[in-house]
Write an enzyme that holds these catalytic residues in place. Structure first.
Site, PDB file in Angstrom:
ATOM      1  N   LYS A  78       0.818  -1.215   0.000  1.00 13.14           N
ATOM      2  CA  LYS A  78       0.000   0.000   0.000  1.00 13.14           C
ATOM      3  C   LYS A  78       0.854   1.269   0.000  1.00 13.14           C
ATOM      4  CE  LYS A  78      -4.328  -2.024   1.428  1.00 13.14           C
ATOM      5  NZ  LYS A  78      -5.468  -2.064   2.361  1.00 13.14           N
ATOM      6  N   ARG A 133      -3.229 -10.513   4.625  1.00 10.35           N
ATOM      7  CA  ARG A 133      -3.514 -10.490   3.182  1.00 10.35           C
ATOM      8  C   ARG A 133      -2.276  -9.949   2.465  1.00 10.35           C
ATOM      9  NH1 ARG A 133      -6.041  -7.082  -0.717  1.00 10.35           N
ATOM     10  NH2 ARG A 133      -7.518  -8.198  -2.076  1.00 10.35           N
TER      11      ARG A 133
END
Length: 333
Positions: A279, A314
């Protein structure tokens, strides 16, 4: 005002006399931080918690078909043209299937298949198109003998139903049942585990100056309310997984505050999923522009999740996470 309790998680093998095991595993805590809006509290002994809350924190946490003795790795498979990290790479069924098998071979315990990007600025994909991207890939994976749990990453009930019929066994709804009112019915009827994620705003606008009075407690309250709504719709709490939604309507400071304090969410009595892989905030802090070059930073943050007892990580870079997690467990168990 509500009072919240954040367990201060420890990994040292030498436990104190007042230690409480977290979820029946090797992690423990002997102190908790009481949290209250506008008030600062001193730490308190864990054994001073109300008995029912201690029972929640002690209870093993998991869902069917996931490892009970370690955090599970959820491999990301985006069959989309525009996902922030790997958009367009796996839109062809053969490429998607090959990548899925490679992730399983290197350590993925779950596959999370998504046909609609929810990156900042992404637009809604029509149901029929999202189904055409995801259901055939899921069916092909099952036909190829893939037997790990498969999660469908969608906000839409029709997409979820099609995925379940094709062989998916888990739902991952980034809207926590707020985008499509029929999603709760699908989840309850299927009896499949469902992940409820916090997001402030829709993907199109969620990064336009997100604001919270207290990001940790605001996200906690939202997830607590979504758990209550799911239970009211017939979804058993034992089937619910919670995700604080790192990067979904949050600044870098918001993300870091949630990760530092993620152990608070254990008091909701559900497994926690942490999704930080590749991210933007990792790139901003580490000075790495390209998402695919952020594996090291992603693993670093994921290890902090493990330290605080997160049950599902994840990830895109499965081998890097598997190696790091294996070494972490060898040191701490």
């Amino acid at each position: 005002m509500s009072l919240y309790f954040r367990p201060i998680i420890q990994t040292d093998p030498k436990r104190t006399s007042g230690a409480v095991s977290l979820n029946g595993g090797p992690l423990w805590f002997d102190r908790v931080e009481p949290l209250e809006r506008g008030v600062t509290h001193a730490l308190m002994p864990a054994l001073d918690l109300p008995g029912p809350l201690i029972d929640i924190l002690r209870s093993p946490r998991g869902t069917p078909d996931l490892p009970a003795d370690r955090a599970a790795i959820m491999g990301v498979l985006n069959v989309t043209p525009d996902s922030f990290s790997d958009g367009g790479r796996f839109t062809a069924p053969d490429a998607a299937i090959a990548h899925a098998k490679a992730m399983i071979a290197t350590g993925a315990d779950i596959l999370d298949i998504g046909g609609e990007s929810t990156r900042p600025g992404a637009a809604v994909v029509p149901e029929a198109e999202e189904i055409s991207r995801t259901a055939p890939v899921i069916a092909a994976l099952r036909e190829a003998g893939v037997d790990v749990p498969i999660s469908i990453d969608t906000r839409k009930a029709a997409v979820a139903e099609a995925a379940l019929k094709a062989g998916a066994t888990m739902l991952n709804d980034v809207s926590a049942l707020t985008f499509d009112a029929d999603m709760a019915r699908v989840a309850a009827s299927a009896g499949a585990p469902i992940c409820l994620m916090h997001a402030q705003g829709a993907p199109e606008t969620m990064q336009d100056s997100p604001h919270y009075d207290n990001v940790l407690l605001d996200v906690y309250d939202h997830l607590a309310a979504r758990v209550a709504a799911a239970e009211a719709a017939g979804i058993a709490r034992s089937r619910i997984i919670l995700d604080p939604g790192i990067g979904f309507g949050k600044t870098q400071a918001h993300n870091l505050a949630l990760i530092r304090n993620i152990s608070l969410f254990h008091t909701l009595g559900c497994p926690i999923l942490l999704g930080v892989s590749r991210k933007r905030f990792i790139g901003n802090i580490a000075g790495v522009d390209q998402a695919e070059d952020r594996a090291s930073g992603s693993v670093s943050v994921a290890l902090e999740g493990l330290r605080q007892g997160v049950q599902i990580i994840r990830a895109h870079d499965i081998e890097a996470h598997r190696q790091a997690f294996s070494l972490w467990r060898a040191l701490h168990t």
